[in-house]
Design a protein around this motif. Structure first.
Motif, PDB file in Angstrom:
ATOM      1  N   ILE A   7       0.871  -1.178   0.000  1.00 57.84           N
ATOM      2  CA  ILE A   7       0.000   0.000   0.000  1.00 57.84           C
ATOM      3  C   ILE A   7       0.902   1.220   0.000  1.00 57.84           C
ATOM      4  O   ILE A   7       1.729   1.391   0.900  1.00 57.84           O
ATOM      5  N   VAL A  10      -1.717   5.909  -0.016  1.00 57.99           N
ATOM      6  CA  VAL A  10      -3.159   5.799  -0.242  1.00 57.99           C
ATOM      7  C   VAL A  10      -3.935   6.851   0.545  1.00 57.99           C
ATOM      8  O   VAL A  10      -3.760   7.017   1.750  1.00 57.99           O
ATOM      9  N   TRP A  11      -4.795   7.537  -0.190  1.00 62.07           N
ATOM     10  CA  TRP A  11      -5.735   8.521   0.369  1.00 62.07           C
ATOM     11  C   TRP A  11      -7.163   8.073   0.067  1.00 62.07           C
ATOM     12  O   TRP A  11      -7.434   7.514  -0.992  1.00 62.07           O
ATOM     13  N   LYS A  12      -8.059   8.334   1.017  1.00 63.53           N
ATOM     14  CA  LYS A  12      -9.476   8.077   0.809  1.00 63.53           C
ATOM     15  C   LYS A  12     -10.278   9.186   1.462  1.00 63.53           C
ATOM     16  O   LYS A  12     -10.044   9.540   2.617  1.00 63.53           O
ATOM     17  N   ASP A  24       1.196   4.255   3.888  1.00 62.61           N
ATOM     18  CA  ASP A  24       2.215   3.367   3.328  1.00 62.61           C
ATOM     19  C   ASP A  24       2.316   2.144   4.234  1.00 62.61           C
ATOM     20  O   ASP A  24       2.531   2.276   5.443  1.00 62.61           O
ATOM     21  N   CYS A  49     -10.417  -0.899   1.366  1.00 61.74           N
ATOM     22  CA  CYS A  49      -9.665  -0.479   0.177  1.00 61.74           C
ATOM     23  C   CYS A  49      -8.796  -1.634  -0.342  1.00 61.74           C
ATOM     24  O   CYS A  49      -8.685  -1.842  -1.552  1.00 61.74           O
ATOM     25  N   VAL A  56      -9.783   3.841  -3.903  1.00 64.93           N
ATOM     26  CA  VAL A  56      -8.889   4.844  -3.328  1.00 64.93           C
ATOM     27  C   VAL A  56      -8.932   6.101  -4.185  1.00 64.93           C
ATOM     28  O   VAL A  56      -9.161   6.040  -5.397  1.00 64.93           O
ATOM     29  N   ASP A  58      -6.337   8.338  -4.138  1.00 69.08           N
ATOM     30  CA  ASP A  58      -4.957   8.558  -4.593  1.00 69.08           C
ATOM     31  C   ASP A  58      -4.104   7.435  -4.012  1.00 69.08           C
ATOM     32  O   ASP A  58      -4.447   6.845  -2.985  1.00 69.08           O
ATOM     33  N   GLY A  59      -3.001   7.156  -4.681  1.00 67.86           N
ATOM     34  CA  GLY A  59      -2.113   6.108  -4.212  1.00 67.86           C
ATOM     35  C   GLY A  59      -2.305   4.807  -4.978  1.00 67.86           C
ATOM     36  O   GLY A  59      -3.148   4.695  -5.862  1.00 67.86           O
ATOM     37  N   ILE A  61      -2.251   0.358  -4.646  1.00 61.61           N
ATOM     38  CA  ILE A  61      -2.219  -0.891  -3.880  1.00 61.61           C
ATOM     39  C   ILE A  61      -1.824  -2.004  -4.838  1.00 61.61           C
ATOM     40  O   ILE A  61      -2.377  -2.124  -5.935  1.00 61.61           O
ATOM     41  N   THR A  69      -5.269  -1.311  -7.925  1.00 63.54           N
ATOM     42  CA  THR A  69      -6.010  -0.049  -7.970  1.00 63.54           C
ATOM     43  C   THR A  69      -6.088   0.525  -9.377  1.00 63.54           C
ATOM     44  O   THR A  69      -6.695   1.577  -9.580  1.00 63.54           O
TER      45      THR A  69
END
Length: 248
Positions: A7, A10-12, A24, A49, A56, A58-59, A61, A69
């Motif tokens: 990961i 990652v933003w949600k 991370d 996620c 997600v 941004d970012g 997986i 992603t």
């Protein structure tokens, strides 16, 4: 050893609120990684996620090196490789235990009925539920239902199991039997990413513990380090509250 689950950044967001902020995290094969933190810190969202139940914002997986992603990814194909167990069991009430367990192997993985049922019965026997194959969920205790939910996740032979507060809906006397299953899974080499409020158990079973606070992965490390000598004041304050409540 390469990461089974990776990961990266990652933003949600939900309704303008950032519930995950640049997470991370790596989970290596045969490793148990536990997520701890106050309610609302983003633990369950991170699991969702990872299973693509949430997209997600941004970012990236990656699962076993594949970027899951990517909008072009086969979501069903990704989920075939993962098992997930929720706190509310989510068993189908109109199906027997055996039917609940064999549904995904037969419908999603194309396993024959005979083989799926035999493997399900073997798993049920392993976890002390051999006599419950023909029972319906409402005929089981909460602990038995959660054990069935774990068996159902295992029936598809996943690379990784995600466990979301699997003891939080149980009476205290039923918690021990579910934790016993997770302990057995670790001993068998299963890779797990879990959220939990059972801090003593978390310290015992985890290879890595991650503390989330306000959507930020504030601190991570081996359990003895994180529980015994955390770096951040916020982590220390959280664990002090846990100790005062008698949960550590």
């Amino acid at each position: 050893m390469s990461s089974l689950l990776s990961i990266e950044g990652v933003w949600k967001h939900f309704h303008g609120n950032s519930v995950l902020r640049g997470i991370d995290l790596e989970v290596r094969s045969h490793e148990v990684v536990s997520l701890i933190g106050a309610s609302g810190s983003g633990k369950s969202t991170l699991l969702r996620c990872a299973n693509l139940l949430e997209t997600v914002d941004d970012g990236v997986i990656r699962l076993d090196g594949e970027e899951i992603t990517d909008p072009r990814v086969d979501v069903d194909g990704v989920r075939k490789q993962l098992g997930i167990v929720f706190q509310a069991f989510n068993l189908f009430p109109h199906m027997t235990v055996l039917a609940n367990i064999t549904l995904a192997p037969r419908r999603v993985h194309g396993v024959s009925r005979e083989r799926a049922e035999q493997e399900a019965r073997d798993l049920l026997a392993k976890f002390g539920l051999a006599d419950k194959a023909d029972a319906y969920p409402d005929q089981l205790s909460g602990g038995q239902q959660q054990r069935v939910a774990v068996v159902r996740a295992l029936a598809t032979r996943p690379k990784l199991i995600l466990l979301d507060e699997v003891t939080s809906a149980l009476d205290p006397e039923l918690v021990r039997e579910v934790l016993g299953i997770i302990r057995e899974l670790k001993e068998s080499g299963m890779t797990m990413l879990l959220t939990t409020h059972e801090m003593s158990f978390c310290r015992e079973i985890s290879d890595t513990v991650c503390f989330l606070d306000g959507g930020v992965l504030l601190e991570k490390g081996p359990p003895d380090q994180l529980f015994g000598d955390p770096e951040h004041e916020r982590t220390r304050a959280f664990l002090q509250g846990v100790r005062e409540s008698g949960r550590l």
